[in-house]
Scaffold this motif. Structure first.
Motif, PDB file in Angstrom:
ATOM      1  N   ALA A 644      82.392  -7.328  33.656  1.00 25.29           N
ATOM      2  CA  ALA A 644      81.627  -6.845  34.969  1.00 25.29           C
ATOM      3  C   ALA A 644      81.197  -5.171  34.725  1.00 25.29           C
ATOM      4  N   LEU A 645      82.114  -4.387  34.337  1.00 23.94           N
ATOM      5  CA  LEU A 645      81.900  -3.026  33.913  1.00 23.94           C
ATOM      6  C   LEU A 645      80.785  -2.854  32.886  1.00 23.94           C
ATOM      7  N   ARG A 646      80.688  -3.459  31.850  1.00 23.28           N
ATOM      8  CA  ARG A 646      79.777  -3.627  30.785  1.00 23.28           C
ATOM      9  C   ARG A 646      78.475  -4.045  31.212  1.00 23.28           C
ATOM     10  N   THR A 647      78.461  -4.859  32.078  1.00 23.42           N
ATOM     11  CA  THR A 647      77.176  -5.312  32.755  1.00 23.42           C
ATOM     12  C   THR A 647      76.461  -4.286  33.562  1.00 23.42           C
ATOM     13  N   GLU A 652      78.683   0.719  26.183  1.00 19.18           N
ATOM     14  CA  GLU A 652      79.543   1.738  25.528  1.00 19.18           C
ATOM     15  C   GLU A 652      80.858   1.717  26.045  1.00 19.18           C
ATOM     16  N   THR A 653      81.016   1.195  27.346  1.00 19.79           N
ATOM     17  CA  THR A 653      82.435   1.253  27.945  1.00 19.79           C
ATOM     18  C   THR A 653      83.282   0.312  27.251  1.00 19.79           C
ATOM     19  N   PHE A 667      92.918  -1.461  35.872  1.00 15.76           N
ATOM     20  CA  PHE A 667      92.208  -1.621  34.631  1.00 15.76           C
ATOM     21  C   PHE A 667      91.527   0.144  34.338  1.00 15.76           C
ATOM     22  N   ASP A 668      91.964   0.370  33.150  1.00 15.72           N
ATOM     23  CA  ASP A 668      91.423   1.724  32.572  1.00 15.72           C
ATOM     24  C   ASP A 668      90.445   1.589  31.580  1.00 15.72           C
ATOM     25  N   PHE A 669      89.526   2.440  31.800  1.00 17.19           N
ATOM     26  CA  PHE A 669      88.348   2.445  30.874  1.00 17.19           C
ATOM     27  C   PHE A 669      87.584   3.714  30.705  1.00 17.19           C
ATOM     28  N   ASN A 670      86.985   3.765  29.376  1.00 17.03           N
ATOM     29  CA  ASN A 670      86.263   5.076  29.085  1.00 17.03           C
ATOM     30  C   ASN A 670      84.949   5.442  29.930  1.00 17.03           C
ATOM     31  N   PHE A 671      84.796   6.230  30.573  1.00 14.12           N
ATOM     32  CA  PHE A 671      83.677   6.636  31.153  1.00 14.12           C
ATOM     33  C   PHE A 671      83.731   8.235  31.431  1.00 14.12           C
ATOM     34  N   ILE A 763      88.557   9.091  30.886  1.00 13.13           N
ATOM     35  CA  ILE A 763      89.155   7.945  31.437  1.00 13.13           C
ATOM     36  C   ILE A 763      89.212   7.425  32.898  1.00 13.13           C
ATOM     37  N   ARG A 764      88.588   6.648  33.280  1.00 12.21           N
ATOM     38  CA  ARG A 764      88.641   6.106  34.996  1.00 12.21           C
ATOM     39  C   ARG A 764      89.732   5.174  34.966  1.00 12.21           C
ATOM     40  N   ARG A 765      89.927   4.729  36.405  1.00 15.01           N
ATOM     41  CA  ARG A 765      90.693   3.587  36.495  1.00 15.01           C
ATOM     42  C   ARG A 765      90.484   2.861  37.818  1.00 15.01           C
ATOM     43  N   ILE A 766      90.317   1.697  37.461  1.00  8.52           N
ATOM     44  CA  ILE A 766      90.075   0.777  38.926  1.00  8.52           C
ATOM     45  C   ILE A 766      91.429   0.126  39.088  1.00  8.52           C
TER      46      ILE A 766
END
Length: 953
Positions: A644-647, A652-653, A667-671, A763-766
């Protein structure tokens, strides 16, 4: 490169004879420039500046030659492992053998008998030597050939010599050999079979030529090949440790022993070979340059940095050359770290990346390198250097170019952030220098900047000592370099201690590896199973039995318990045995966590609540089914979150970590920025739509290469073998994952994001809830809304409007109270006008008074009123105790007082220290605070005394 080819057929592994030796991998034409007469003297300036096409052989060709040479002898060429190792005992990948550690330990079967790699490595324990010596690096490539019980010492030595002298064409008379002093076999091979003269074979002690992986475990003697730059110095008293003459470029480790706890050595059943050739070192030799940095692997980066600094490398002084070399080295490490998912931060691997970036920035600024514009948003130059590294990356790591935008954006953000830190450091430096001057006036000594302050500026704010020295000299202040050196040595000692503490394996792990088999995982298909206890640990030490009340670590031969990995936490449940007629007692162990050790040993952590457990006993292992179901729902939600994040925000995430607990998931992701409410809602809508589609999951096992070709995405933190488990939601996602999953998306029931925040740079976290926790969360929110409606006497649709109205009323009331407080403070201040006293020949009016419980804002207004009423020249210092154990202080100076050298911002900070606080501000006005109201009167008395002294000076 002309003639660089793979031989037509693999070379049989037994000994090489002249007749059976395969043909060379590149032709003599490649070395037509009299390579056997390697020059030692430095290149001329013109040669240095125009060397792009002057190298006899490229670094890429040296790498390809090595890999193809061993491929033609039956070795499988394997890709470089990530710089982030799948090994909790090592921070970063530091050697080529690291990815084969489980095989050397005997914990994983070999997939091939022998392999060859070019491994990207990072080491920072010698960072201060980078650029200063000819060969130290943070980032380097280690060419290696490895045998897993296939061939051994003789083949390894003969092939290393053939590669070195026949393929790379190094003159045999320039090669020296070191061996372990007790390794007569190696001496015989080098002397009798290869033909190296005795005087060029050096026997060395255990510290130099016996490789160990730790206190216990696989180990063995090693042999190294050195290149001699000055054979004219002769053989007598030759010292292989002399860097000006020798360079060690190839190390052969003969892993033939197991070191036991008592220090004794026993022969391994399987003898292994682990070698390493430094690509940069071999390039230096073959490319005929005076150091590793001036090879084609690094020098183009140095040239780019020199161009940005508007200097000539060839004509530069030694200090400038050293700085340019540091930039060339560090930029490689930075780019490949970020590509492998390491983002700058203040901890762990992220700190390594941040430290290297900041070293480049501060050295670049020292050299005068600036970005493309005057404003802070356009001043980044590190991305420009990174572009050169990326251009050189094709043969090192072909995936780098696909991450170009991500790498450049991350570097730009980090550089600009550090530039702002440097600007704060400049203000701190100014404060330190002013304090040093004030202190010298008070004590009558010479002004000197404390070594601790110099080190703080260097270590925290990135100030090179040269910049601090220059600024201090302009103000007539010297530096306590002895104190700085002490602080630097303390940090270096701590860094080396931390580096030494990292071991590839520890004693208990090795013992487990030798006596405990890999655990068979049954948890995909069942939640309970009978198993045999294979090992027990109590307080980290192996035991044969455990008793009631003991916290144990238990290893079974098979288990339905999932061990924490890939972000999913380990299962909870029980191990039990019901006593019966066989005379055995009842045993119950409550399992609270399951972890993996040494690749595939599952360690069940729990407390014995009843009976006694023994090695060899049989138990029933039962997973808590409710908690497993909740974990399954949340874990699969992580896979959908990534899709969903990539969408929503772009391909690039990428995932940077996750946690799947029984009551929540994150869920940690690069943004690089916070997600908007609209984006978060879109993510929720997508995931809940996929849930409502009630799609059946498809799970299958396939070769890793096939899975990647099919588009499967790897899960963060997972290690994959040649066969992988692929979980697919048709039309939505395909993941490589060993976690447990629901069978149908509808089992997740629902998904709700409860927070989104930044946790580190980039780095962000949901955080979210799903499954049963989703129902519980929605129910709790509904109950809270019902109670809120009752308290506000409003319908649910009207609650927002009602709360906004109440907040507006509250804001108006607070503003009114604040206005009244200011009025009262000014009235109090007016009564202080007649308490002003005059000091000095300039007739400066001074007020230093307490205003009881006045709050900070009102105190500020009172000070402004007083200083304006007193007129120039005047100084006002006020203090108050507004409550809650707080102290407020304020200082105000008129312009002529500031010109005298009395600055409010610097003065008030020293006063506040007496009240357990600090503060500062502008020369004409400043505020401070503290936590010791009982010291306010003493602080005001000190302010009165110091003001009089400063004015009358």
């Amino acid at each position: 490169m002309e003639g660089l080819k793979l031989a037509n057929a693999p070379m049989p592994l037994p000994l090489i004879s002249a007749a059976s030796r395969p043909r060379r991998l590149f032709s003599p034409v490649t070395f037509a420039r009299n390579l056997h007469l390697l020059r030692v003297e430095p290149m001329t300036q013109d040669m240095v500046e125009n060397r792009e096409n002057e190298y006899p052989i490229s670094g890429d060709d040296i790498r390809t030659c090595f890999l193809n040479f061993y491929a033609s002898r039956g070795h499988k060429i394997l890709p470089s492992a990530s710089l982030v190792p799948d090994d909790p005992t090592v921070l970063l990948t530091i050697a080529g053998m690291l990815q084969f550690k489980p095989i050397f330990l005997g914990k994983e079967p070999r997939s091939v008998p022998c392999a060859t790699t070019s491994q990207r490595c990072i080491r920072t324990n010698d960072i201060e030597n980078v650029g200063r010596t000819t060969r130290h690096h943070t980032f380097f490539e280690m060419l290696g050939n490895f045998s897993f019980g296939d061939y051994f010492k003789k083949e390894a030595i003969l092939w290393s010599w053939e590669l070195t002298t026949k393929e790379y064409k190094l003159p045999p008379e320039r090669l020296w050999i070191s061996i372990f002093d007790k390794d007569d076999e190696a001496f015989s091979i080098w002397h009798d079979d290869v033909g190296v003269p005795k005087e060029r074979i050096k026997r060395m002690g255990e510290d130099d030529n016996f490789w160990t992986s730790g206190v216990t475990g696989p180990c063995g003697p090693c042999s190294e090949i050195y290149y001699d730059f000055h054979p004219d110095r002769g053989h007598a008293n030759a010292d292989l440790g002399d860097d000006s003459r020798f360079i060690e470029f190839y190390n052969l480790v003969f892993m033939q022993y197991n070191k036991k706890e008592d220090g004794s050595l026993e022969l391994l059943k399987q003898k292994n070979i682990d070698t390493g050739m430094g690509l940069e070192r071999m390039a230096r030799i073959l490319q005929q340059v005076p150091n590793n940095y001036e090879t084609d692997l690094i020098f183009p980066i140095i040239q780019k940095a020199a161009s940005l600094a508007k200097v000539s490398y060839a004509k530069a002084d030694d200090s400038t050359k050293t700085n340019l070399k540091v930039i060339g080295d560090h930029m490689r490490a930075i780019v490949y770290l970020i590509k492998d998912g390491v983002l700058p931060s203040n901890i762990g691997r992220g700190y390594v990346a941040r430290r290297l970036i900041r070293r480049v920035v501060r050295i670049g600024r020292l050299l005068g390198i600036k970005g493309n514009g005057e404003g802070i948003q356009e001043c980044a130059f590190v991305p420009e250097l990174a572009k050169t590294v990326i251009e050189l990356s094709d043969q090192i790591d072909p995936d780098v170019k696909g991450r170009t935008n991500h790498i450049l954006e991350e570097l730009k953000r980090e550089e600009l952030r550090f530039v702002q830190t440097l600007e704060r450091g400049e203000k701190l430096l100014d404060q330190f220098l002013s304090n040093a001057l004030l202190s010298s006036r008070a004590n009558g000594g010479k002004p000197c900047l404390d070594g601790k302050d110099v080190f703080l500026l260097y270590d925290t704010y990135g100030f090179p000592v040269e910049i601090t020295t220059e600024a201090a000299e302009e103000r007539g202040v010297s530096l306590d370099m002895n104190g700085f050196d002490i602080e630097m040595e303390n940090q270096r000692r701590q860094s080396q201690a931390a580096h030494s503490a990292v071991k590839l394996m520890v004693g208990n792990e090795v013992e487990l590896a030798q006596c405990v088999p890999d655990t068979e995982f049954l948890g995909y298909d069942m939640l309970s199973a009978y198993a045999t206890v294979k090992g027990l640990l109590l307080n980290g030490e192996p035991v044969t039995e455990g008793y009631e009340g003991s916290n144990m670590e238990i290893m079974l031969d098979r288990t339905p318990f999932y061990a924490e990995s890939g972000g999913q936490i380990g299962d909870n449940g029980f191990l039990y045995y019901e006593g019966n007629q066989d005379g055995k007692s009842t045993v119950t162990v409550e399992i609270k966590d399951v972890q993996k050790s040494l690749g595939n040993i599952f360690v069940h952590k729990g407390i014995i609540t009843e009976g006694k457990i023994e090695v060899g006993s049989e138990v029933c292992a039962a997973v808590d089914p409710i908690l497993r179901q909740r974990a399954k729902a949340r874990f699969f939600r992580v896979t959908l979150s990534q899709t969903a994040l990539r969408t929503v925000i772009g391909q690039e995430t990428s995932q940077a970590g996750s946690l799947v607990a029984f009551d929540r998931l994150r869920f940690d992701f690069n943004f690089h920025r916070p997600l908007s409410e609209e984006e978060l809602l879109k993510i929720e809508e997508l995931i809940n739509q996929w849930i409502s589609d009630s799609t059946l999951l498809q799970t299958k096992v396939m070769p890793l290469s096939d899975a990647k070709k099919a588009g499967a995405i790897a899960m963060f933190g997972e290690k994959y073998g040649e066969l992988v488990r692929v979980v697919e939601v048709p039309g939505v996602s395909m993941e490589l994952c060993g976690g447990t999953h629901v069978s149908n998306t509808s089992e997740i029931r629902g998904f709700k994001i409860i927070s989104e925040q930044g946790i580190a740079s980039g780095i962000r976290r949901i955080e979210a809830v799903a499954g049963e926790a989703f129902i519980e969360y929605v129910t709790a929110r509904d109950n809270n809304m019902r109670r809120l409606c009752s308290l506000l006497k409003a319908k649910a649709d009207d609650v927002t409007g009602r709360v906004e109205a109440i907040l507006e009323e509250l804001r108006a009331a607070r503003n009114e109270i604040s206005a009244l407080r200011n009025t009262v403070a000014i009235l109090k201040a007016s009564s202080l006008l007649n308490r002003a006293f005059v000091v000095g020949t300039s007739n400066i009016r001074v007020v230093v008074e307490s205003m009881d419980e006045t709050d900070a804002d009102a105190l500020k207004n009172a000070a402004e009123f007083l200083v304006n009423s007193l007129k120039d020249p005047a100084v006002v210092v006020l203090g108050s105790c507004p409550g809650d154990g707080k102290v407020s202080l304020v200082a105000a100076c008129t312009p002529s007082v500031v010109k005298m050298g009395i600055q409010a911002g610097k003065f008030i900070g020293g006063i506040a220290k007496l009240c357990g606080g600090g503060g500062g501000g502008k020369p004409n006005f400043a505020q401070a605070g503290g936590r010791k109201p009982e010291n306010l009167q003493d602080a005001l008395e000190k302010a009165r005394t110091e003001l009089i002294a400063l004015i009358e000076k």
